[in-house]
Design a protein around this motif. Structure first.
Motif, mmCIF file in Angstrom:
data_model
loop_
_atom_site.group_PDB
_atom_site.id
_atom_site.type_symbol
_atom_site.label_atom_id
_atom_site.label_comp_id
_atom_site.label_asym_id
_atom_site.label_seq_id
_atom_site.Cartn_x
_atom_site.Cartn_y
_atom_site.Cartn_z
ATOM 1 N N MET A 61 -11.372 10.389 5.129
ATOM 2 C CA MET A 61 -10.464 11.213 4.859
ATOM 3 C C MET A 61 -9.038 10.933 5.580
ATOM 4 O O MET A 61 -8.145 10.585 4.966
ATOM 5 N N LEU A 62 -8.951 10.622 7.000
ATOM 6 C CA LEU A 62 -7.718 10.680 7.714
ATOM 7 C C LEU A 62 -6.868 9.313 7.276
ATOM 8 O O LEU A 62 -5.526 9.443 7.001
ATOM 9 N N ALA A 63 -7.537 8.106 6.999
ATOM 10 C CA ALA A 63 -6.772 7.025 6.384
ATOM 11 C C ALA A 63 -7.336 6.722 5.080
ATOM 12 O O ALA A 63 -8.355 7.017 4.755
ATOM 13 N N ASN A 64 -6.341 6.034 4.278
ATOM 14 C CA ASN A 64 -6.666 5.398 3.040
ATOM 15 C C ASN A 64 -7.154 3.946 3.391
ATOM 16 O O ASN A 64 -6.193 3.112 3.524
ATOM 17 N N PRO A 65 -8.408 3.418 3.541
ATOM 18 C CA PRO A 65 -8.681 2.131 3.897
ATOM 19 C C PRO A 65 -8.032 0.931 2.933
ATOM 20 O O PRO A 65 -8.010 0.169 3.341
ATOM 21 N N VAL A 66 -7.736 1.454 1.750
ATOM 22 C CA VAL A 66 -6.977 0.414 0.856
ATOM 23 C C VAL A 66 -5.944 -0.076 1.344
ATOM 24 O O VAL A 66 -5.420 -1.200 1.230
ATOM 25 N N VAL A 67 -4.889 0.731 1.840
ATOM 26 C CA VAL A 67 -3.773 0.390 2.441
ATOM 27 C C VAL A 67 -3.240 0.690 3.706
ATOM 28 O O VAL A 67 -2.190 0.454 4.266
ATOM 29 N N ILE B 94 -5.610 11.321 -7.365
ATOM 30 C CA ILE B 94 -6.913 11.888 -6.791
ATOM 31 C C ILE B 94 -7.773 11.021 -7.307
ATOM 32 O O ILE B 94 -8.865 10.841 -6.491
ATOM 33 N N LEU B 95 -7.773 10.433 -8.477
ATOM 34 C CA LEU B 95 -9.012 9.496 -8.729
ATOM 35 C C LEU B 95 -9.074 8.204 -8.042
ATOM 36 O O LEU B 95 -10.174 7.563 -7.589
ATOM 37 N N VAL B 96 -7.789 7.659 -7.493
ATOM 38 C CA VAL B 96 -7.946 6.501 -6.719
ATOM 39 C C VAL B 96 -8.098 6.730 -5.222
ATOM 40 O O VAL B 96 -8.936 5.979 -4.670
ATOM 41 N N GLU B 97 -7.827 8.042 -4.966
ATOM 42 C CA GLU B 97 -8.327 8.648 -3.427
ATOM 43 C C GLU B 97 -9.873 8.707 -3.589
ATOM 44 O O GLU B 97 -10.724 8.424 -2.440
ATOM 45 N N ALA B 98 -10.419 9.165 -4.411
ATOM 46 C CA ALA B 98 -11.730 9.388 -4.741
ATOM 47 C C ALA B 98 -12.707 7.980 -4.859
ATOM 48 O O ALA B 98 -13.857 8.080 -4.815
ATOM 49 N N GLY B 99 -11.974 6.934 -4.952
ATOM 50 C CA GLY B 99 -12.662 5.737 -5.433
ATOM 51 C C GLY B 99 -12.995 5.760 -6.842
ATOM 52 O O GLY B 99 -14.053 4.663 -7.204
ATOM 53 N N LEU B 100 -12.883 6.292 -7.512
ATOM 54 C CA LEU B 100 -13.330 6.388 -9.217
ATOM 55 C C LEU B 100 -12.373 5.286 -9.812
ATOM 56 O O LEU B 100 -12.696 5.020 -10.722
ATOM 57 N N LEU B 101 -11.223 5.016 -9.174
ATOM 58 C CA LEU B 101 -10.271 3.980 -9.726
ATOM 59 C C LEU B 101 -9.974 3.044 -8.654
ATOM 60 O O LEU B 101 -9.764 3.702 -7.413
ATOM 61 N N PRO B 102 -9.607 1.976 -8.828
ATOM 62 C CA PRO B 102 -9.242 1.268 -7.709
ATOM 63 C C PRO B 102 -7.736 1.021 -7.243
ATOM 64 O O PRO B 102 -6.953 1.584 -7.979
ATOM 65 N N GLY B 103 -7.519 0.545 -6.125
ATOM 66 C CA GLY B 103 -6.137 0.615 -5.813
ATOM 67 C C GLY B 103 -5.479 1.658 -4.808
ATOM 68 O O GLY B 103 -6.395 2.778 -4.583
ATOM 69 N N ALA B 104 -4.298 1.777 -4.975
ATOM 70 C CA ALA B 104 -3.682 3.050 -4.311
ATOM 71 C C ALA B 104 -2.129 3.365 -4.902
ATOM 72 O O ALA B 104 -1.740 2.283 -5.404
ATOM 73 N N LEU B 105 -1.723 4.544 -4.613
ATOM 74 C CA LEU B 105 -0.282 4.880 -5.111
ATOM 75 C C LEU B 105 0.397 5.062 -3.852
ATOM 76 O O LEU B 105 0.198 6.155 -3.211
#
Lengths: 79, 235
Positions: A61-67, B94-105
Motif C-alpha cells: 500500500m504505502l509505495a507503488n513498486p512500479v515507480v 485504480i486498475l493500475v494500482e490494483a495490478g489489473l493493468l500494468p504501469g503507473a499514472l
C-alpha cells in the motif's frame, strides 16, 4: 517504537515537481542546486517494529513498486 | 436475449458514476446498477465500470486506497472469468494500482489539472472495447485529470506495443503524434491500454462525457456500445 519510511520516485522516473522546485530555487539565487527530487516521509508509531511487516505495508500500500522505492528506518527505544 | 448488465462501482469520492449510469441506461438502453465499494459479489454483471472521480480524496496516491476496497476482489474475480472491466480516469488509476493493468499514472508534466477536449487515435480495433471504431480513426474526447501521465519501464512498454495493448493514443486532429498533442507527457502518447487477455481496459479520457450529440461529441458512445454488443455475441 517508531518507524520512518522514505518513499522516493525511482531513478529514471521523471520528477516534474523536483524540476520546478530546482528552477524556482535557482531563480531565488541558489544557483548551486543541480538536481531536486521530491519524495514522501511517512512516520508511524507501532506496537511491533518488525521490519518484515513494515516492508509488507510498503509493498502492498504505502509505495507503488512500479515507480517508487522505499527505505525503512526503525527507531528503537521508548517513544 | 435480455439486456447486458453493467455494474457502476462507487467509491467514496467517485463523481462520474451518474454520468456512466445514465449513458448505459438511457443512451445505450442496457441495464445498470450502482454497486457500493463494500460489496464483493459482482457475479450478476456482464460488464463492470470503474468511473472517474477522486476516490478517497486521492490520498497517498491516486487509487492507492480504493484498490484495497472489498469490491476490487470481485472485480479481480470477474476479470479472471473474462467479463469486461473498464476503468475511466480515476478508475484507470485504480486498475493500475490494483495490478489489473500494468504501469503507473504520474503527475502531468506541466503540473496542471487539465480539463479540455483532446484528440485520440484508435490504435487497435480488434478488442471488445473498440471493435465499432476504425483503426486509425481520430476521436474527440474530454480529459479531466492531474495525474494522467502514463509510465511504464522500457521492457513493459515494448511488450505493450508488441501485443497491441495500446488502444488509444493522444494525437492531433489529423491523427499525427505531435509533442504538442500529448497533454500530459504520457510515454508513447498512451491514453488507454488493455490487459494481455484483452478484457480489462483503462483510459484517461471520459467517454461518458461525449456520448450524445448535445455534448458536442458522440465519440465515446461506441466504447459502451462495443462492450454491450460484444457481450451479447458471447451470451
Amino acid at each position: 517504537m517508531r518507524a520512518r519510511i522514505f518513499i522516493r520516485l525511482k531513478e529514471g522516473v521523471l520528477d516534474v515537481q523536483g524540476q520546478v522546485v530546482q528552477r524556482a530555487l535557482r531563480n531565488l539565487g541558489f544557483e548551486e542546486v543541480e538536481n531536486v527530487r521530491i519524495g514522501k516521509l511517512i512516520e508511524m508509531e507501532l506496537s511491533n517494529g518488525e521490519e518484515g511487516r513494515i516492508r509488507d505495508m510498503c509493498e502492498r500500500m504505502l509505495a507503488n513498486p512500479v515507480v517508487e522505492d522505499y527505505e525503512i528506518v526503525i527507531e528503537d527505544g521508548e517513544g | 436475449m435480455g439486456k447486458v448488465k453493467f455494474a457502476v462501482v462507487v467509491f467514496p469520492g467517485t463523481n462520474c458514476d451518474m454520468d456512466c449510469y445514465y449513458v448505459v441506461k438511457e443512451v445505450l438502453g442496457e441495464e445498470a446498477d450502482y454497486v457500493w465499494h463494500r460489496e464483493e459479489d459482482l457475479s450478476p454483471y456482464h460488464c463492470i465500470i470503474l468511473p472517474g472521480g477522486f476516490s478517497y480524496g486521492d490520498y497517498l496516491r491516486t487509487g492507492a486506497i480504493a484498490k484495497l476496497s472489498p469490491v476490487m476482489e470481485g472485480v479481480r474475480r470477474e476479470a479472471e472469468k473474462g467479463k469486461l472491466v473498464i476503468g475511466i480516469c480515476n478508475g484507470f488509476q485504480i486498475l493500475v494500482e490494483a495490478g489489473l493493468l500494468p504501469g503507473a499514472l504520474l503527475k502531468n508534466t506541466n503540473l496542471r489539472f487539465l480539463c479540455k477536449f483532446v484528440h485520440l487515435r484508435v490504435e487497435n480495433n480488434q478488442t471488445p472495447f473498440t471493435h465499432l471504431y476504425k483503426e486509425g480513426e481520430v476521436l474527440r474526447m474530454p480529459i479531466a485529470h492531474y495525474e494522467g501521465r502514463y509510465f511504464a519501464p522500457p521492457p513493459l512498454l515494448q511488450s505493450l506495443e508488441k501485443n497491441k495493448q495500446v488502444l488509444l493514443r493522444y494525437s492531433d486532429p489529423e491523427g499525427k503524434l505531435k509533442e504538442e498533442a500529448n497533454p500530459n507527457g504520457s510515454l508513447n502518447f498512451i491514453a488507454g491500454i488493455v490487459n494481455e487477455k484483452g478484457n480489462v481496459f483503462g483510459l484517461m479520457p471520459h467517454p461518458e462525457r461525449c456520448s450524445e450529440e448535445v455534448l458536442s461529441s458522440e465519440d465515446g458512445f461506441r466504447i459502451f456500445k462495443s462492450m454491450a454488443d460484444w457481450m451479447k455475441a458471447q451470451l
